[in-house]
Design an enzyme around this catalytic site. Sequence first.
Site, PDB file in Angstrom:
ATOM      1  N   LEU A   1       0.810  -1.219   0.000  1.00 21.94           N
ATOM      2  CA  LEU A   1       0.000   0.000   0.000  1.00 21.94           C
ATOM      3  C   LEU A   1       0.843   1.269   0.000  1.00 21.94           C
ATOM      4  O   LEU A   1       0.349   2.346  -0.329  1.00 21.94           O
ATOM      5  CB  LEU A   1      -0.915   0.015   1.236  1.00 21.94           C
ATOM      6  CG  LEU A   1      -2.141  -0.896   1.198  1.00 21.94           C
ATOM      7  CD1 LEU A   1      -2.923  -0.762   2.495  1.00 21.94           C
ATOM      8  CD2 LEU A   1      -3.031  -0.550   0.015  1.00 21.94           C
TER       9      LEU A   1
ATOM     10  N   THR B   1     -15.453   2.074   2.729  1.00 18.78           N
ATOM     11  CA  THR B   1     -14.736   2.129   4.005  1.00 18.78           C
ATOM     12  C   THR B   1     -14.671   0.791   4.740  1.00 18.78           C
ATOM     13  O   THR B   1     -13.983   0.686   5.754  1.00 18.78           O
ATOM     14  CB  THR B   1     -15.395   3.160   4.942  1.00 18.78           C
ATOM     15  OG1 THR B   1     -16.720   2.719   5.282  1.00 18.78           O
ATOM     16  CG2 THR B   1     -15.457   4.525   4.279  1.00 18.78           C
TER      17      THR B   1
ATOM     18  N   PRO C   1     -13.156  -2.138   4.117  1.00 14.59           N
ATOM     19  CA  PRO C   1     -11.819  -2.712   4.344  1.00 14.59           C
ATOM     20  C   PRO C   1     -11.077  -2.021   5.489  1.00 14.59           C
ATOM     21  O   PRO C   1     -10.400  -2.682   6.288  1.00 14.59           O
ATOM     22  CB  PRO C   1     -11.113  -2.488   3.002  1.00 14.59           C
ATOM     23  CG  PRO C   1     -12.209  -2.454   1.996  1.00 14.59           C
ATOM     24  CD  PRO C   1     -13.341  -1.761   2.692  1.00 14.59           C
TER      25      PRO C   1
ATOM     26  N   CYS D   1      28.486  -1.483 -11.288  1.00 18.11           N
ATOM     27  CA  CYS D   1      28.844  -2.749 -10.652  1.00 18.11           C
ATOM     28  C   CYS D   1      29.095  -3.834 -11.705  1.00 18.11           C
ATOM     29  O   CYS D   1      30.128  -3.819 -12.366  1.00 18.11           O
ATOM     30  CB  CYS D   1      27.770  -3.165  -9.651  1.00 18.11           C
ATOM     31  SG  CYS D   1      28.309  -4.479  -8.535  1.00 18.11           S
TER      32      CYS D   1
ATOM     33  N   GLY E   1      27.813  -3.866 -14.490  1.00 16.32           N
ATOM     34  CA  GLY E   1      27.957  -3.076 -15.710  1.00 16.32           C
ATOM     35  C   GLY E   1      29.386  -2.610 -15.925  1.00 16.32           C
ATOM     36  O   GLY E   1      29.873  -2.564 -17.060  1.00 16.32           O
TER      37      GLY E   1
ATOM     38  N   HIS F   1      28.182   1.490  -6.362  1.00 10.31           N
ATOM     39  CA  HIS F   1      26.799   1.846  -6.694  1.00 10.31           C
ATOM     40  C   HIS F   1      26.543   3.300  -6.284  1.00 10.31           C
ATOM     41  O   HIS F   1      26.083   3.563  -5.163  1.00 10.31           O
ATOM     42  CB  HIS F   1      25.816   0.937  -5.954  1.00 10.31           C
ATOM     43  CG  HIS F   1      25.764  -0.461  -6.449  1.00 10.31           C
ATOM     44  ND1 HIS F   1      24.866  -0.894  -7.405  1.00 10.31           N
ATOM     45  CD2 HIS F   1      26.512  -1.545  -6.120  1.00 10.31           C
ATOM     46  CE1 HIS F   1      25.054  -2.181  -7.632  1.00 10.31           C
ATOM     47  NE2 HIS F   1      26.051  -2.604  -6.868  1.00 10.31           N
TER      48      HIS F   1
ATOM     49  N   GLU G   1      24.213   5.208  -6.973  1.00  8.63           N
ATOM     50  CA  GLU G   1      22.792   5.493  -6.742  1.00  8.63           C
ATOM     51  C   GLU G   1      22.392   5.335  -5.282  1.00  8.63           C
ATOM     52  O   GLU G   1      21.409   5.932  -4.821  1.00  8.63           O
ATOM     53  CB  GLU G   1      21.906   4.609  -7.623  1.00  8.63           C
ATOM     54  CG  GLU G   1      22.026   3.118  -7.381  1.00  8.63           C
ATOM     55  CD  GLU G   1      23.116   2.457  -8.205  1.00  8.63           C
ATOM     56  OE1 GLU G   1      23.122   1.208  -8.268  1.00  8.63           O
ATOM     57  OE2 GLU G   1      23.961   3.171  -8.785  1.00  8.63           O
TER      58      GLU G   1
END
Length: 525
Positions: free
Chosen positions: A14, A192, A194, A376, A378, A498, A500
């Site tokens: 969720l 409502t 749930p 990595c 790559g 990495h 990122e």
Amino acid sequence: MKYIFVTGGVMSGLGKGITTASIGRILKNRGFLVTAVKIDPYLNIDAGTMNPAQHGEVFVLKDGGEVDLDLGNYERFLDINLTSKHSITTGKIYRAVIEKERHGDYLGGTVQIIPHITDEIKRRIKDAAESYTENGRKADVCLVEVGGTVGDIESMPFLEAVRQLVGELPKSDIALVHVTLVPEDNMGDHKTKPTQHSVKALRESGLHPDVIVGRCITVMSPSTKRKISDFCDVPSRAVITAATAKDTYEVPIEMEKEGMASVIMDLLGLGERSANNDWYRMVTVEYTNRITVAVVTKYGVEDVYISIKEALKHAGRKLSTEVIIKWIDAENFTDADFADVDGIIIPGGFGPRGIEGKINAIRYARENNVPLLGLCLGFQLVVIEYCRNVLGWKDSTSEEMGPGKHVIAILPEQENVTNLGGTMRLGDCEIDLKKGTRIEKLYGATKIVERHRHRYEVNPAYIAEIEKAGLVFSGSSGTRMEVGELNRDSFFLATQFHPEYKSTPSHPSPPYLGFVEACAKSKRV
């Protein structure tokens, strides 16, 4: 120390992690120092050996902890650096308790879920919260996301531990946020039931929510909020819409509009503070340019590459450039698939599947002067491609992939490893950059620290010959090669680390900034 516990109901996926991170961002915008803990109720010790195609990206923390991707969201939203103690799993808890029992710590007593397991959970939550500091300052608030769904058997000990903490801590030091699904019917009306059933299940665990966050497609009406308020015994102002946003970084903005800040600060007795709006200005920047980047993937699940997606987004915002990602199947593409892209990324991964496709993509980028960023695996494949197609070593490969000329070899300390979990080269490592190289110019420094997750490296026996042929190893950590680049105008760079993992909206990763800028300058379509 103030605690905010975030639970979820109805179904998984969720967005509890984004909700947790967004609440943290709201508080951080008001000057509070926030830390975060993620509880994962699986029996694995950590996420390191889990299949990313099933579980999503394995995020790596600065101390080498391999954790759930939600901790990556925490770091990006909050601009903080967490450690392994901020990731709690059932495996960690049970292992610790069993080791204590074997050591005799329980003095012959019968070891049980209550109190031994729950006490260990509480101890770890408090330790992670109270030990977190930033520039000598302790955290004001700790966010604790309880993974799984209320009612799951795996989550029960953790919910019991939270119940006990609610009884042990002052009322003004703890808040419970429950995230539920509020679906819409064919007429567009919010349902409502749930949420009502989910809150009922939470109450059966001895917990009562202070705030209900309703995940839905569109904003809930006041009447829907009143209905949830009446049935779940939560004030209407504490029923918060979390409608689907076009960008996750805008979720804190939408929660601000819903009044989340005042609700949380009232619950925790934090007083009133005005918000610093720098974050909101940053994440709502208008794009003046657009590029398309190909990511050559072998897993086919976007959540495997969530840090790459976010790092591209961070760099794009900094450069007012919208980045459109084109996902390329490493096992099923032709050169024609790259005709409409402005750059190519070769991400990390494990195993031989899709490797030849990735190597062909690298060849295409090199031969056609298309900006390329290797990460990595790559980076290792950039070396293999160069050895095959420039040096003429046609049997060049990695020791990971099988027989041949191993220009990529296993790290010496990995040769006799039998346990796979937590044994790779992991976490932060200092790297030296050569002056005058592209990577040094991107960072503006000759020493950097970046995060790693790998078992293989460039074979030292071939480094001199490879560099003589033109591939420059512009970054290293001792004898280990960390960065490879070509001395030419077009961007062609690969990193063993990495980048990122440390990129945030406020501090975009330098290699990604350089890559996006190069793509924009060499825009092909």
